[in-house]
Motif scaffolding. Structure first.
Motif, PDB file in Angstrom:
ATOM      1  N   TRP A 243       6.875   5.161   2.386  1.00 39.78           N
ATOM      2  CA  TRP A 243       6.742   5.210   0.935  1.00 39.78           C
ATOM      3  C   TRP A 243       5.725   6.270   0.535  1.00 39.78           C
ATOM      4  CZ3 TRP A 243       1.762   4.345  -0.624  1.00 39.78           C
ATOM      5  CH2 TRP A 243       0.942   3.603   0.213  1.00 39.78           C
ATOM      6  N   THR A 244       5.746   6.622  -0.747  1.00 42.48           N
ATOM      7  CA  THR A 244       4.823   7.619  -1.301  1.00 42.48           C
ATOM      8  C   THR A 244       4.326   7.125  -2.650  1.00 42.48           C
ATOM      9  OG1 THR A 244       6.049   9.410  -0.225  1.00 42.48           O
ATOM     10  CG2 THR A 244       4.594  10.035  -2.021  1.00 42.48           C
ATOM     11  N   TYR A 245       3.046   7.354  -2.950  1.00 40.49           N
ATOM     12  CA  TYR A 245       2.535   7.010  -4.274  1.00 40.49           C
ATOM     13  C   TYR A 245       3.265   7.822  -5.337  1.00 40.49           C
ATOM     14  CZ  TYR A 245      -1.424   4.411  -2.317  1.00 40.49           C
ATOM     15  OH  TYR A 245      -2.198   3.492  -1.664  1.00 40.49           O
ATOM     16  N   GLU A 246       3.506   7.187  -6.484  1.00 37.55           N
ATOM     17  CA  GLU A 246       4.272   7.833  -7.554  1.00 37.55           C
ATOM     18  C   GLU A 246       3.667   9.173  -7.967  1.00 37.55           C
ATOM     19  OE1 GLU A 246       5.851   6.910 -12.110  1.00 37.55           O
ATOM     20  OE2 GLU A 246       4.611   5.440 -11.045  1.00 37.55           O
ATOM     21  N   ASN A 247       2.368   9.222  -8.155  1.00 35.88           N
ATOM     22  CA  ASN A 247       1.736  10.467  -8.597  1.00 35.88           C
ATOM     23  C   ASN A 247       1.880  11.570  -7.551  1.00 35.88           C
ATOM     24  OD1 ASN A 247       0.971   9.382 -11.033  1.00 35.88           O
ATOM     25  ND2 ASN A 247      -1.119   8.878 -10.383  1.00 35.88           N
ATOM     26  N   ASP A 248       1.721  11.215  -6.269  1.00 35.89           N
ATOM     27  CA  ASP A 248       1.897  12.209  -5.206  1.00 35.89           C
ATOM     28  C   ASP A 248       3.336  12.720  -5.178  1.00 35.89           C
ATOM     29  OD1 ASP A 248      -0.715  11.931  -4.457  1.00 35.89           O
ATOM     30  OD2 ASP A 248      -0.317  10.603  -2.757  1.00 35.89           O
ATOM     31  N   LEU A 249       4.265  11.822  -5.381  1.00 36.34           N
ATOM     32  CA  LEU A 249       5.674  12.199  -5.369  1.00 36.34           C
ATOM     33  C   LEU A 249       5.971  13.214  -6.473  1.00 36.34           C
ATOM     34  CD1 LEU A 249       8.657  11.842  -4.562  1.00 36.34           C
ATOM     35  CD2 LEU A 249       8.734   9.814  -6.017  1.00 36.34           C
ATOM     36  N   LEU A 250       5.504  12.940  -7.668  1.00 32.72           N
ATOM     37  CA  LEU A 250       5.766  13.846  -8.789  1.00 32.72           C
ATOM     38  C   LEU A 250       5.064  15.183  -8.594  1.00 32.72           C
ATOM     39  CD1 LEU A 250       5.519  11.355 -11.812  1.00 32.72           C
ATOM     40  CD2 LEU A 250       7.556  12.146 -10.595  1.00 32.72           C
ATOM     41  N   LEU A 251       3.854  15.151  -8.032  1.00 31.69           N
ATOM     42  CA  LEU A 251       3.116  16.393  -7.787  1.00 31.69           C
ATOM     43  C   LEU A 251       3.849  17.261  -6.772  1.00 31.69           C
ATOM     44  CD1 LEU A 251       0.596  18.165  -8.133  1.00 31.69           C
ATOM     45  CD2 LEU A 251      -0.493  16.826  -6.324  1.00 31.69           C
ATOM     46  N   HIS A 252       4.321  16.675  -5.673  1.00 34.14           N
ATOM     47  CA  HIS A 252       5.023  17.441  -4.643  1.00 34.14           C
ATOM     48  C   HIS A 252       6.361  17.966  -5.155  1.00 34.14           C
ATOM     49  CE1 HIS A 252       2.606  15.050  -1.417  1.00 34.14           C
ATOM     50  NE2 HIS A 252       1.923  16.057  -1.911  1.00 34.14           N
ATOM     51  N   ALA A 253       7.055  17.171  -5.957  1.00 35.75           N
ATOM     52  CA  ALA A 253       8.323  17.635  -6.528  1.00 35.75           C
ATOM     53  C   ALA A 253       8.081  18.780  -7.508  1.00 35.75           C
ATOM     54  CB  ALA A 253       9.040  16.475  -7.224  1.00 35.75           C
ATOM     55  N   ASN A 254       6.965  18.717  -8.226  1.00 39.10           N
ATOM     56  CA  ASN A 254       6.602  19.808  -9.145  1.00 39.10           C
ATOM     57  C   ASN A 254       6.306  21.095  -8.383  1.00 39.10           C
ATOM     58  OD1 ASN A 254       3.805  21.139 -10.373  1.00 39.10           O
ATOM     59  ND2 ASN A 254       5.438  20.887 -11.899  1.00 39.10           N
ATOM     60  N   ASN A 282       5.434  -5.095  -6.236  1.00 35.18           N
ATOM     61  CA  ASN A 282       4.186  -5.838  -6.059  1.00 35.18           C
ATOM     62  C   ASN A 282       3.001  -4.940  -5.759  1.00 35.18           C
ATOM     63  OD1 ASN A 282       5.357  -8.705  -6.081  1.00 35.18           O
ATOM     64  ND2 ASN A 282       6.606  -7.673  -4.543  1.00 35.18           N
ATOM     65  N   THR A 283       3.099  -3.661  -6.096  1.00 37.37           N
ATOM     66  CA  THR A 283       2.016  -2.734  -5.784  1.00 37.37           C
ATOM     67  C   THR A 283       1.584  -1.968  -7.027  1.00 37.37           C
ATOM     68  OG1 THR A 283       3.598  -0.985  -5.182  1.00 37.37           O
ATOM     69  CG2 THR A 283       2.796  -2.411  -3.415  1.00 37.37           C
ATOM     70  N   SER A 284       0.338  -1.641  -7.069  1.00 39.65           N
ATOM     71  CA  SER A 284      -0.210  -0.782  -8.114  1.00 39.65           C
ATOM     72  C   SER A 284      -1.347   0.038  -7.506  1.00 39.65           C
ATOM     73  CB  SER A 284      -0.745  -1.620  -9.285  1.00 39.65           C
ATOM     74  OG  SER A 284      -1.268  -0.775 -10.291  1.00 39.65           O
ATOM     75  N   PRO A 285      -1.305   1.384  -7.589  1.00 41.47           N
ATOM     76  CA  PRO A 285      -0.245   2.199  -8.208  1.00 41.47           C
ATOM     77  C   PRO A 285       1.084   2.042  -7.487  1.00 41.47           C
ATOM     78  CG  PRO A 285      -1.731   3.573  -6.912  1.00 41.47           C
ATOM     79  CD  PRO A 285      -2.357   2.224  -6.951  1.00 41.47           C
ATOM     80  N   ARG A 286       2.149   2.440  -8.180  1.00 43.81           N
ATOM     81  CA  ARG A 286       3.489   2.190  -7.670  1.00 43.81           C
ATOM     82  C   ARG A 286       3.755   2.941  -6.367  1.00 43.81           C
ATOM     83  NH1 ARG A 286       8.209   2.299 -12.068  1.00 43.81           N
ATOM     84  NH2 ARG A 286       7.702   4.512 -12.193  1.00 43.81           N
ATOM     85  N   ARG A 287       4.382   2.221  -5.441  1.00 41.93           N
ATOM     86  CA  ARG A 287       4.838   2.836  -4.197  1.00 41.93           C
ATOM     87  C   ARG A 287       6.345   3.059  -4.307  1.00 41.93           C
ATOM     88  NH1 ARG A 287       1.897  -0.969   0.422  1.00 41.93           N
ATOM     89  NH2 ARG A 287      -0.273  -0.480  -0.136  1.00 41.93           N
ATOM     90  N   LEU A 293      14.772   3.027   3.535  1.00 45.03           N
ATOM     91  CA  LEU A 293      13.527   2.642   4.194  1.00 45.03           C
ATOM     92  C   LEU A 293      12.945   1.360   3.588  1.00 45.03           C
ATOM     93  CD1 LEU A 293      11.859   6.144   4.684  1.00 45.03           C
ATOM     94  CD2 LEU A 293      13.063   4.756   6.371  1.00 45.03           C
ATOM     95  N   TYR A 294      13.112   1.193   2.284  1.00 41.20           N
ATOM     96  CA  TYR A 294      12.623  -0.015   1.619  1.00 41.20           C
ATOM     97  C   TYR A 294      13.278  -1.255   2.230  1.00 41.20           C
ATOM     98  CZ  TYR A 294      11.642  -3.339  -2.186  1.00 41.20           C
ATOM     99  OH  TYR A 294      11.228  -4.422  -2.923  1.00 41.20           O
ATOM    100  N   TRP A 295      14.613  -1.202   2.328  1.00 44.30           N
ATOM    101  CA  TRP A 295      15.305  -2.378   2.844  1.00 44.30           C
ATOM    102  C   TRP A 295      15.133  -2.516   4.347  1.00 44.30           C
ATOM    103  CZ3 TRP A 295      15.880  -5.930  -0.383  1.00 44.30           C
ATOM    104  CH2 TRP A 295      16.201  -5.658  -1.721  1.00 44.30           C
ATOM    105  N   SER A 296      14.984  -1.411   5.057  1.00 45.43           N
ATOM    106  CA  SER A 296      14.757  -1.504   6.507  1.00 45.43           C
ATOM    107  C   SER A 296      13.465  -2.243   6.806  1.00 45.43           C
ATOM    108  CB  SER A 296      14.717  -0.104   7.135  1.00 45.43           C
ATOM    109  OG  SER A 296      15.994   0.485   7.135  1.00 45.43           O
ATOM    110  N   GLU A 297      12.386  -1.928   6.064  1.00 44.11           N
ATOM    111  CA  GLU A 297      11.122  -2.646   6.271  1.00 44.11           C
ATOM    112  C   GLU A 297      11.288  -4.135   6.023  1.00 44.11           C
ATOM    113  OE1 GLU A 297       7.148   0.042   5.824  1.00 44.11           O
ATOM    114  OE2 GLU A 297       7.760  -1.133   4.088  1.00 44.11           O
TER     115      GLU A 297
END
Length: 738
Positions: A243-254, A282-287, A293-297
């Motif tokens: 998983w990746t933190y939402e902010n990191d994901l948006l930054l890398h996509a940018n 159930n996480t904050s910040p969002r993962r 991968l979500y369902w595999s875990e």
């Protein structure tokens, strides 16, 4: 016609022969026959070099470029562009049809067809193919074959021209057409980013180039959404993260697209709504997870808990009595740690045994197998790779297989035969080299194990983590829910042996130990990279075979940290192939030459071929005219078509990551400052533990010391440990399993 850097000239003519054509990048060498009025001082045949789509003998070309004089090949025309058109002359058409363009049409039949239709032949084939009945001695079956082959060729030619326009190799375009069929171009133009999801080997950059070329805006929602999934895939592939933190994901996509983050944020919500990516509620910040991968875990965690909590269907084993029975049978007493690991595994439904080389893991596996078989229980042994499974078979004395073959892939259903609905019928499952198991494979494997079975995972947490996403072995230990035993006392060593000793030195952050005279571990200082290459070739081809009686192809493996640069696998494989297998019929793909006898490695899981990432085989035969090769994996022949060749690389040298799970009689490990960014303790530790009888370390002391001292292991973002530790948090979804 004068040689000039500035002048652009034109050569026209008929392709007399295709000397060379690279399906990967389109590089082509043609012998071209100019028109009769075109005279050249050195004869009428012209050599044209440049890039072209699929080209056939007999076609007419127009090449634009300039004349050059090559030191080796002499005067030739270097083309900036090559345009192919169907031939117009009788001779050209006849040669064109006989070139292999149409299946089943050779020189004799091509002449009969052209004699019948003359200059109108190609028009007849394209628009009036029913007239083929006019050709003498041409039966219905042959007519049907010619019509089908001609139509397929016209479609393929259109696809190849499209692919070359956008930088897609012929080999990859062949895969695309195989996947999408005759509507390939329309599908690609409708959503170029679909290529990233569907075609192995095509990434975001290629799809993005097509999308922008056919008119998609830079900030289009489709492009933004594609960048979200691609960024998550990159995080999983390059970093092993689930998983990746939402902010990191948006930054890398940018950074990837330069699309504003507010547009990317909206694209993320669309991807979440479509279910392509998933947010852990159930996480904050969002993962943010890739869906798979979500369902595999969650599946892996639920299956671990299911096995741990289920009662055993067979009568409990008295572990202490079993230990005493086995020690009496074996004729020696286990050390305290080993005895603890054995007893704990016998008492537990799911247990883990971990430790480095020589600490007695194999002895415990043998003891477990003997005890369970004495109770008439069905025991299954498996490991992630073929080499690891073979080694397990030899060391334990019982048959082991790869996990993939255990689960049995079904190409019809596109899934494993054994799963949560049809579980494997056995009582005990023992898996070795489990540090290699990623979270997707773990989910599939655990699903296939019946609740009543006992499970033992054996592995080394100090080795490199799995190539795929996740840190399953470490997460299971960290969860605290799975009983685990760590072994650290060394048993497997002799007075002259240093492989095991030095592996533990590295793991403890201590300097390597060397000894004069004959031993199993040698270090050779080599500062100059070119000298390192020469020494590597010398030792692999001559000195090791002469001194130790080893076969360089079967017994000696070169290991390095990375693929690129002078001391990377790409260059080393090129040089080692020249030294060990320099000549013979060959098939070329993307600059790599495959010859009979070459050692090769599979780069991805190919379930249809029953060959998996990291499998090593030998090229048995090559078919240059068809651009096919046959590779044997443990004696089993597998055919590779032209479109499959990008799944193979030469494997005289391989990366240390790719060597996981394998063990070789001898390894030559290169550690140099050229590898600086990769120098880590677990990398050197993994490399040394691949050698069974001999390790030769070549390189720079500073680089080796850097690797030993650098124990900064990049943590992988995973959630499996928490999921295994207890029931899902409120609001999390439990999966229904039978």
């Amino acid at each position: 016609m004068a040689d000039s850097e500035e002048a652009r000239e034109k050569v026209e003519g008929t392709v007399r022969s295709v000397v060379f054509h690279n399906d990967e990048n389109g590089y082509t060498v043609l012998h071209v026959e100019p028109p009769t009025e075109f005279e050249l001082a050195r004869g009428r045949e012209v050599t044209v070099v440049g890039k072209a789509q699929a080209v056939w003998e007999g076609e007419e070309i127009t090449a634009v470029g300039q004349w050059v004089t090559d030191k080796v090949h002499g005067r030739q025309f270097k083309a900036e562009s090559i345009t192919c058109v169907a031939p117009r002359s009788i001779v050209g058409i006849e040669r064109y049809l006989a070139s292999g363009l149409i299946k089943g049409v050779g020189k004799v039949l091509a002449k009969r067809i052209v004699d019948t239709f003359g200059e109108d032949t190609l028009n007849v084939l394209s628009r009036q193919s029913a007239r083929l009945v006019e050709v003498p001695k041409l039966g219905k079956a042959k007519i049907a074959q010619i019509r089908e082959s001609w139509r397929a060729n016209e479609t393929m030619r259109e696809n190849m021209i499209f692919g070359q326009t956008y930088g897609i190799s012929i080999a990859k375009m062949t895969k695309i057409v195989r996947r999408y069929g005759p509507d390939a171009i329309a599908i690609i133009k409708g959503d170029p980013y679909q290529l990233c999801r569907d075609i192995w080997g095509i990434g975001f950059a290629t799809a993005d180039k097509i999308a922008l070329s056919v008119g998609f805006p830079k900030d289009s929602p489709l492009r933004a959404r594609a960048s979200i999934s691609y960024t998550l895939e990159t995080e999983a592939e390059d970093g092993g993260h689930c998983w990746t933190y939402e902010n990191d994901l948006l930054l890398h996509a940018n950074e990837l697209t330069e699309i504003p983050t507010e547009v990317l944020g909206a694209a993320l919500e669309e991807e979440l709504a479509a279910g392509r990516v998933v947010c852990d509620p159930n996480t904050s910040p969002r993962r943010i997870y890739l869906r798979s991968l979500y369902w595999s875990e969650r599946q892996a965690a639920q299956h671990v808990r299911r096995i741990l909590s289920a009662p055993s269907p067979f009568r409990p084993i008295d572990a202490d009595k079993a230990l005493a029975w086995w020690e009496a049978r074996a004729g020696f007493t286990l050390a305290n740690q080993q005895a603890t690991a054995l007893v704990r595994s016998l008492k537990s439904k799911f247990s883990i045994i971990t430790g480095g080389p020589g600490v007695g893991k194999t002895t415990i596996i043998r003891a477990l197998v003997d005890i369970y078989k004495a109770r008439k229980l069905r025991v299954v042994l498996a490991a992630p790779t073929g080499r690891a499974a073979k080694r397990m078979t030899e060391s334990v004395g019982a048959d082991a297989q790869t996990i993939h073959r255990l689960l049995k892939w079904n190409p019809v259903t596109n899934r494993f035969t054994y799963d949560a609905d049809e579980q494997y019928d056995a009582d005990v499952f023992i898996f070795d080299e489990t540090s290699m198991i990623d979270v997707k494979l773990a989910a599939d494997l655990l699903a296939a194990i019946p609740s009543g079975a006992s499970v033992v995972w054996v592995g080394d947490t100090d080795q490199l983590p799995s190539v795929g996403a996740g840190s399953v072995l470490g997460d299971l230990i960290r969860s605290g829910a799975v009983p685990s035993t760590r072994l650290d006392r060394i048993f497997r060593q002799d007075s002259s042996g240093l492989i095991v000793v030095n592996a533990h030195h590295v793991n403890a952050g201590e300097p390597l130990e060397t000894r004069p005279g004959d031993t199993d571990f040698y270090f050779m200082r080599c500062e100059d990279p070119e000298q390192c290459v020469k020494r590597t070739i010398e030792f692999m081809t001559t000195r090791i075979p002469r001194k130790f009686g080893m076969d360089p192809l079967q017994d000696v493996q070169v290991l390095v940290p990375m693929r690129r640069n002078l001391l990377g696998t790409e260059n080393l494989n090129f040089e080692l192939q020249k030294a060990l297998n320099p000549s013979g019929d060959a098939v070329t793909r993307g600059g790599t030459v495959f010859r009979a006898g070459d050692r090769v490695m599979q780069l991805r899981n190919n379930y249809d071929k029953d060959v998996y990432n990291g499998d090593v085989g030998f090229v048995k035969s090559v078919m240059p005219s068809e651009r096919k090769i046959v590779v044997t994996f443990d004696g089993r022949p597998v055919t590779y078509e032209p479109g499959d060749l990008d799944e193979l690389v030469l494997a005289y040298a391989t990366t240390i990551h790719k060597s996981q799970g394998s063990e070789y009689p001898a390894v030559i490990v290169i550690m140099h400052t050229q590898h600086y960014v990769m120098l880590q303790r677990n990398l050197l530790y993994t490399a040394i533990t691949r050698g069974k009888k001999l390790v030769l370390l070549i390189g720079v002391p500073y680089a080796i010391n850097q690797a030993i001292q650098n124990n900064t292991v990049r943590e992988r973002r995973t959630g499996l440990a928490d999921l295994v530790a207890g029931p899902p948090p409120d609001g999390a979804q439990e999966l229904p399993f039978t």
